[in-house]
Design a protein around this motif. Sequence first.
Motif, mmCIF file in Angstrom:
data_model
loop_
_atom_site.group_PDB
_atom_site.id
_atom_site.type_symbol
_atom_site.label_atom_id
_atom_site.label_comp_id
_atom_site.label_asym_id
_atom_site.label_seq_id
_atom_site.Cartn_x
_atom_site.Cartn_y
_atom_site.Cartn_z
ATOM 1 N N ILE A 27 0.840 -1.199 0.000
ATOM 2 C CA ILE A 27 0.000 0.000 0.000
ATOM 3 C C ILE A 27 0.874 1.247 0.000
ATOM 4 N N GLN A 28 1.933 1.228 0.814
ATOM 5 C CA GLN A 28 2.823 2.380 0.883
ATOM 6 C C GLN A 28 3.493 2.625 -0.452
ATOM 7 N N SER A 31 1.199 4.212 -2.938
ATOM 8 C CA SER A 31 0.947 5.613 -2.638
ATOM 9 C C SER A 31 2.134 6.474 -3.032
ATOM 10 N N PHE A 82 1.646 11.109 -3.471
ATOM 11 C CA PHE A 82 0.519 10.525 -4.217
ATOM 12 C C PHE A 82 0.605 10.949 -5.686
ATOM 13 N N SER A 133 -2.542 12.885 4.845
ATOM 14 C CA SER A 133 -2.188 11.681 4.099
ATOM 15 C C SER A 133 -3.265 10.618 4.234
ATOM 16 N N ARG A 134 -3.768 10.434 5.452
ATOM 17 C CA ARG A 134 -4.814 9.427 5.663
ATOM 18 C C ARG A 134 -6.115 9.845 4.968
ATOM 19 N N GLU A 137 -5.580 8.833 1.388
ATOM 20 C CA GLU A 137 -5.542 7.378 1.226
ATOM 21 C C GLU A 137 -6.948 6.770 1.298
ATOM 22 N N THR A 151 -8.612 1.581 2.112
ATOM 23 C CA THR A 151 -9.590 2.069 1.136
ATOM 24 C C THR A 151 -11.014 1.660 1.486
#
Length: 273
Positions: A27-28, A31, A82, A133-134, A137, A151
């Motif tokens: 996931i990181q 992103s 992103f 950031s969250r 995301e 997500t």
Amino acid sequence: MEAAPSRCLFLLFLITCELSPDTAAEIQDSSDGPSASQEPVWLTDVPAAIEFIAAAEVAVIGFFQDVEIPAVSTFHSMVQKFQDVAFGISSDPEVWAHYNITGNTISLFRLVDNEQLDLETEDPESMDATKLSRFLEINSLRLVTEYNPVTVIGLFNSMIQIHLLLIMNKASPEYEENMLKYQKAAKLFQGKILFILVDSGVKENGKVISFFKLKETQLPALAIYRTADDQWDTLPGAEVSEERVQNFCEGFLEGKWPRENHEAEEKTPKVEL
């Protein structure tokens, strides 16, 4: 109105599922994107802003009266993190008025459900990078959004209450071809159904598969789920074609889905995920 019990269990599992180190790293990486530097686009009038938003699946605009405040630096750091999201900045009063902006903020615009989401923060001039950031995301939903425990929060917060899941292994030789067909079908139901990809090759996704009473031998499969009343249906061993996906979705929207398995399930005690 209370959610049905099984929906509560399903959602509770999805949002509390612990990521394995490999999944979290994946996931990181997705992103972070490529390392090439990019800059946000300056949006100086309403037509430019409208065109900018319409051209991207996910667009983020920083509305700043003063570009020297600390929040702008935080915003720029997100642009680099992103890189699959379109970023813009506007100080134009007419653009602000068009999007009902009254003070410094950051707004996310989604093509998939035509949503505008404004970041809520106590100090808009000095935004917290972790919170921003969250926010990005969770809410960066697309025509096809890959499922993960981050997500899924944005998926369940969307105004669209019907979710279609394509459950298949991303390592499969047919993956790329199937995804192209799935994405084409997604455009037909934009604003009506959220299209989701669940990678069956990820160990943690096994409980999502078992929730829909599916077995590994029945994959790839389609599963459709309505959050409002907990109705769902599956199409095991599905050949992924635009026509088949379309027929499955239309049948569910029209209330044409088999009840036998669900009626039998209702008589069976629920098992926590």
